[in-house]
Design a protein around this motif. Structure first.
Motif, PDB file in Angstrom:
ATOM      1  N   PRO A  92       0.945  -1.139  -0.026  1.00  0.00           N
ATOM      2  CA  PRO A  92      -0.082   0.006  -0.123  1.00  0.00           C
ATOM      3  C   PRO A  92       0.686   1.337   0.041  1.00  0.00           C
ATOM      4  O   PRO A  92       2.007   1.276   0.504  1.00  0.00           O
ATOM      5  CB  PRO A  92      -0.737   0.047   1.303  1.00  0.00           C
ATOM      6  CG  PRO A  92      -0.726  -1.749   1.679  1.00  0.00           C
ATOM      7  CD  PRO A  92       0.772  -2.067   1.247  1.00  0.00           C
ATOM      8  N   THR A  93       0.323   2.289  -0.603  1.00  0.00           N
ATOM      9  CA  THR A  93       1.092   3.691  -0.695  1.00  0.00           C
ATOM     10  C   THR A  93       1.164   4.245   0.679  1.00  0.00           C
ATOM     11  O   THR A  93       1.964   4.773   1.052  1.00  0.00           O
ATOM     12  CB  THR A  93       0.587   4.541  -1.493  1.00  0.00           C
ATOM     13  OG1 THR A  93      -0.758   4.798  -1.517  1.00  0.00           O
ATOM     14  CG2 THR A  93       0.936   4.221  -3.095  1.00  0.00           C
ATOM     15  N   GLU A  94       0.270   3.626   1.621  1.00  0.00           N
ATOM     16  CA  GLU A  94      -0.163   4.313   2.911  1.00  0.00           C
ATOM     17  C   GLU A  94       0.643   3.220   3.841  1.00  0.00           C
ATOM     18  O   GLU A  94       0.114   2.258   3.818  1.00  0.00           O
ATOM     19  CB  GLU A  94      -1.430   4.525   3.425  1.00  0.00           C
ATOM     20  CG  GLU A  94      -1.748   5.295   4.734  1.00  0.00           C
ATOM     21  CD  GLU A  94      -3.286   5.054   5.017  1.00  0.00           C
ATOM     22  OE1 GLU A  94      -3.385   4.599   5.962  1.00  0.00           O
ATOM     23  OE2 GLU A  94      -4.164   5.406   4.069  1.00  0.00           O
ATOM     24  N   PRO A  95       1.879   3.621   4.573  1.00  0.00           N
ATOM     25  CA  PRO A  95       2.479   2.614   4.969  1.00  0.00           C
ATOM     26  C   PRO A  95       1.750   1.527   6.142  1.00  0.00           C
ATOM     27  O   PRO A  95       2.188   0.465   6.222  1.00  0.00           O
ATOM     28  CB  PRO A  95       3.475   3.350   5.755  1.00  0.00           C
ATOM     29  CG  PRO A  95       3.664   4.702   5.106  1.00  0.00           C
ATOM     30  CD  PRO A  95       2.291   5.139   4.447  1.00  0.00           C
ATOM     31  N   GLY A  96       0.757   2.186   6.802  1.00  0.00           N
ATOM     32  CA  GLY A  96       0.243   1.253   7.972  1.00  0.00           C
ATOM     33  C   GLY A  96      -0.962   0.525   7.420  1.00  0.00           C
ATOM     34  O   GLY A  96      -1.497  -0.327   8.251  1.00  0.00           O
ATOM     35  N   TYR A  97      -1.235   0.829   6.126  1.00  0.00           N
ATOM     36  CA  TYR A  97      -2.735   0.206   5.916  1.00  0.00           C
ATOM     37  C   TYR A  97      -2.397  -1.457   5.815  1.00  0.00           C
ATOM     38  O   TYR A  97      -1.639  -2.064   5.182  1.00  0.00           O
ATOM     39  CB  TYR A  97      -3.032   0.520   4.462  1.00  0.00           C
ATOM     40  CG  TYR A  97      -4.299   0.185   4.058  1.00  0.00           C
ATOM     41  CD1 TYR A  97      -5.412   0.736   4.657  1.00  0.00           C
ATOM     42  CD2 TYR A  97      -4.570  -0.767   3.169  1.00  0.00           C
ATOM     43  CE1 TYR A  97      -6.685   0.300   4.153  1.00  0.00           C
ATOM     44  CE2 TYR A  97      -5.768  -1.138   2.706  1.00  0.00           C
ATOM     45  CZ  TYR A  97      -6.876  -0.691   3.112  1.00  0.00           C
ATOM     46  OH  TYR A  97      -8.160  -0.905   2.709  1.00  0.00           O
ATOM     47  N   VAL A  98      -3.542  -2.203   6.522  1.00  0.00           N
ATOM     48  CA  VAL A  98      -3.502  -3.686   5.994  1.00  0.00           C
ATOM     49  C   VAL A  98      -5.067  -4.010   5.766  1.00  0.00           C
ATOM     50  O   VAL A  98      -6.101  -3.423   6.460  1.00  0.00           O
ATOM     51  CB  VAL A  98      -3.350  -4.185   7.646  1.00  0.00           C
ATOM     52  CG1 VAL A  98      -3.670  -5.909   7.270  1.00  0.00           C
ATOM     53  CG2 VAL A  98      -2.076  -3.997   8.074  1.00  0.00           C
ATOM     54  N   PRO A  99      -5.322  -4.443   4.709  1.00  0.00           N
ATOM     55  CA  PRO A  99      -6.642  -4.877   4.289  1.00  0.00           C
ATOM     56  C   PRO A  99      -7.235  -5.776   5.002  1.00  0.00           C
ATOM     57  O   PRO A  99      -6.387  -6.682   5.430  1.00  0.00           O
ATOM     58  CB  PRO A  99      -6.247  -5.201   2.592  1.00  0.00           C
ATOM     59  CG  PRO A  99      -4.891  -4.960   2.273  1.00  0.00           C
ATOM     60  CD  PRO A  99      -4.264  -4.540   3.762  1.00  0.00           C
ATOM     61  N   LYS A 100      -8.410  -6.058   5.016  1.00  0.00           N
ATOM     62  CA  LYS A 100      -9.204  -7.033   5.795  1.00  0.00           C
ATOM     63  C   LYS A 100      -8.678  -8.526   5.094  1.00  0.00           C
ATOM     64  O   LYS A 100      -8.333  -8.636   3.909  1.00  0.00           O
ATOM     65  CB  LYS A 100     -10.950  -6.918   5.565  1.00  0.00           C
ATOM     66  CG  LYS A 100     -11.169  -5.770   6.267  1.00  0.00           C
ATOM     67  CD  LYS A 100     -12.692  -5.912   6.646  1.00  0.00           C
ATOM     68  CE  LYS A 100     -13.003  -4.969   7.867  1.00  0.00           C
ATOM     69  NZ  LYS A 100     -13.023  -3.515   7.359  1.00  0.00           N
ATOM     70  N   GLU A 101      -8.868  -9.476   5.936  1.00  0.00           N
ATOM     71  CA  GLU A 101      -8.367 -10.794   5.511  1.00  0.00           C
ATOM     72  C   GLU A 101      -8.828 -11.310   4.259  1.00  0.00           C
ATOM     73  O   GLU A 101      -8.252 -11.919   3.457  1.00  0.00           O
ATOM     74  CB  GLU A 101      -8.485 -11.743   6.432  1.00  0.00           C
ATOM     75  CG  GLU A 101      -7.658 -13.087   6.396  1.00  0.00           C
ATOM     76  CD  GLU A 101      -8.079 -14.182   7.517  1.00  0.00           C
ATOM     77  OE1 GLU A 101      -8.785 -13.897   8.460  1.00  0.00           O
ATOM     78  OE2 GLU A 101      -7.570 -15.388   7.154  1.00  0.00           O
ATOM     79  N   GLU A 102     -10.206 -11.131   4.180  1.00  0.00           N
ATOM     80  CA  GLU A 102     -11.052 -11.468   2.832  1.00  0.00           C
ATOM     81  C   GLU A 102     -10.361 -10.906   1.598  1.00  0.00           C
ATOM     82  O   GLU A 102     -10.048 -11.506   0.642  1.00  0.00           O
ATOM     83  CB  GLU A 102     -12.415 -11.317   3.071  1.00  0.00           C
ATOM     84  CG  GLU A 102     -13.232 -11.983   1.966  1.00  0.00           C
ATOM     85  CD  GLU A 102     -14.555 -11.429   1.822  1.00  0.00           C
ATOM     86  OE1 GLU A 102     -15.029 -10.705   2.806  1.00  0.00           O
ATOM     87  OE2 GLU A 102     -15.310 -11.744   0.837  1.00  0.00           O
ATOM     88  N   ALA A 103     -10.080  -9.690   1.883  1.00  0.00           N
ATOM     89  CA  ALA A 103      -9.556  -8.748   0.610  1.00  0.00           C
ATOM     90  C   ALA A 103      -7.912  -9.313   0.265  1.00  0.00           C
ATOM     91  O   ALA A 103      -7.738  -9.310  -0.820  1.00  0.00           O
ATOM     92  CB  ALA A 103      -9.665  -7.259   1.070  1.00  0.00           C
ATOM     93  N   ARG A 104      -7.550  -9.802   1.522  1.00  0.00           N
ATOM     94  CA  ARG A 104      -5.796 -10.126   1.399  1.00  0.00           C
ATOM     95  C   ARG A 104      -5.920 -11.581   0.369  1.00  0.00           C
ATOM     96  O   ARG A 104      -5.281 -11.735  -0.302  1.00  0.00           O
ATOM     97  CB  ARG A 104      -5.346 -10.213   2.582  1.00  0.00           C
ATOM     98  CG  ARG A 104      -5.151  -9.001   3.379  1.00  0.00           C
ATOM     99  CD  ARG A 104      -4.181  -9.220   4.345  1.00  0.00           C
ATOM    100  NE  ARG A 104      -4.315 -10.101   5.335  1.00  0.00           N
ATOM    101  CZ  ARG A 104      -4.951  -9.960   6.544  1.00  0.00           C
ATOM    102  NH1 ARG A 104      -5.165  -8.841   6.934  1.00  0.00           N
ATOM    103  NH2 ARG A 104      -4.995 -11.198   7.352  1.00  0.00           N
ATOM    104  N   THR A 105      -6.905 -12.388   0.849  1.00  0.00           N
ATOM    105  CA  THR A 105      -7.121 -13.604   0.169  1.00  0.00           C
ATOM    106  C   THR A 105      -7.340 -13.622  -1.292  1.00  0.00           C
ATOM    107  O   THR A 105      -6.884 -14.035  -2.077  1.00  0.00           O
ATOM    108  CB  THR A 105      -7.929 -14.433   0.807  1.00  0.00           C
ATOM    109  OG1 THR A 105      -7.453 -14.428   2.433  1.00  0.00           O
ATOM    110  CG2 THR A 105      -7.918 -15.855   0.440  1.00  0.00           C
ATOM    111  N   LYS A 106      -8.109 -12.675  -1.565  1.00  0.00           N
ATOM    112  CA  LYS A 106      -8.880 -12.352  -2.868  1.00  0.00           C
ATOM    113  C   LYS A 106      -7.754 -11.850  -3.659  1.00  0.00           C
ATOM    114  O   LYS A 106      -7.688 -12.150  -4.764  1.00  0.00           O
ATOM    115  CB  LYS A 106      -9.991 -11.338  -2.865  1.00  0.00           C
ATOM    116  CG  LYS A 106     -11.203 -12.007  -2.781  1.00  0.00           C
ATOM    117  CD  LYS A 106     -12.315 -11.039  -3.001  1.00  0.00           C
ATOM    118  CE  LYS A 106     -13.864 -11.394  -2.764  1.00  0.00           C
ATOM    119  NZ  LYS A 106     -14.606 -10.430  -2.581  1.00  0.00           N
ATOM    120  N   ALA A 107      -6.933 -10.927  -3.183  1.00  0.00           N
ATOM    121  CA  ALA A 107      -5.703 -10.245  -3.930  1.00  0.00           C
ATOM    122  C   ALA A 107      -4.742 -11.320  -4.211  1.00  0.00           C
ATOM    123  O   ALA A 107      -4.162 -11.193  -5.287  1.00  0.00           O
ATOM    124  CB  ALA A 107      -5.326  -9.149  -3.081  1.00  0.00           C
TER     125      ALA A 107
END
Ligand SMILES: [Zn+2]
Length: 161
Positions: A10-25
């Protein structure tokens, strides 16, 4: 053969997407770059310096804009040694805590304000693929699809080891 990694953060350093979004990505990454050898999505416990390995040539001073070449001396200071000290400290305490004195202008700056050529970054979430077999960068329409899935802007870091 050197190992090439494409890291996506992510361009924003601390950003962590939700688990579901991470798996999809990561699943999308697998579809977009089927010739890669490995597809990962990782969440780091704290911010980490996401390095570019051997692609690090120059560190750019956020205060005076000087470009510090890794294999050079600036004001009598060996930039490689200086950089090893900075990266050790970032590894020890996390990059947010680290302030560095720049060899060029002697200003104290936060380590997270440093920029690099080739690019690197700071992140808690990173995806990466090994040896993606791309000619050139990830196509911008692929990046846009990944950004849609994770819900944030993304940056590419090419690393070689
Ligand atoms: Zn400077």
């Amino acid at each position: 053969m050197p190992e090439i990694y494409l890291k996506i953060i992510p361009t924003e350093p601390g950003y962590v997407p939700k688990e579901e979004a991470r798996t999809k990505a990561v699943a999308l990454l697998r579809k977009l770059l089927p010739r890669s050898e490995d597809w990962n999505g990782e969440v780091h416990e704290r911010l980490e310096f996401i390095d570019q390995g051997e692609h690090l040539e120059t560190i750019i001073c956020p205060s005076c804009g000087d470009r510090l070449r890794l294999h050079s001396q600036v004001n009598g200071e060996d930039i490689l040694d200086w950089w090893y000290r900075v990266s050790d400290e970032m590894e020890e305490t996390g990059p947010e805590e680290v302030r560095v004195e720049m060899p060029c202008c002697r200003q104290q700056v936060p380590a997270m304000a440093l920029t690099f050529d080739g690019p690197a970054g700071f992140a808690r979430f990173e995806m990466n693929v090994m040896n993606p077999g791309l000619k050139g960068d990830l196509p911008s329409e692929h990046l846009a699809r990944l950004e849609e899935v994770v819900g944030c802007r993304l940056r590419l870091i090419w690393a070689q080891y």
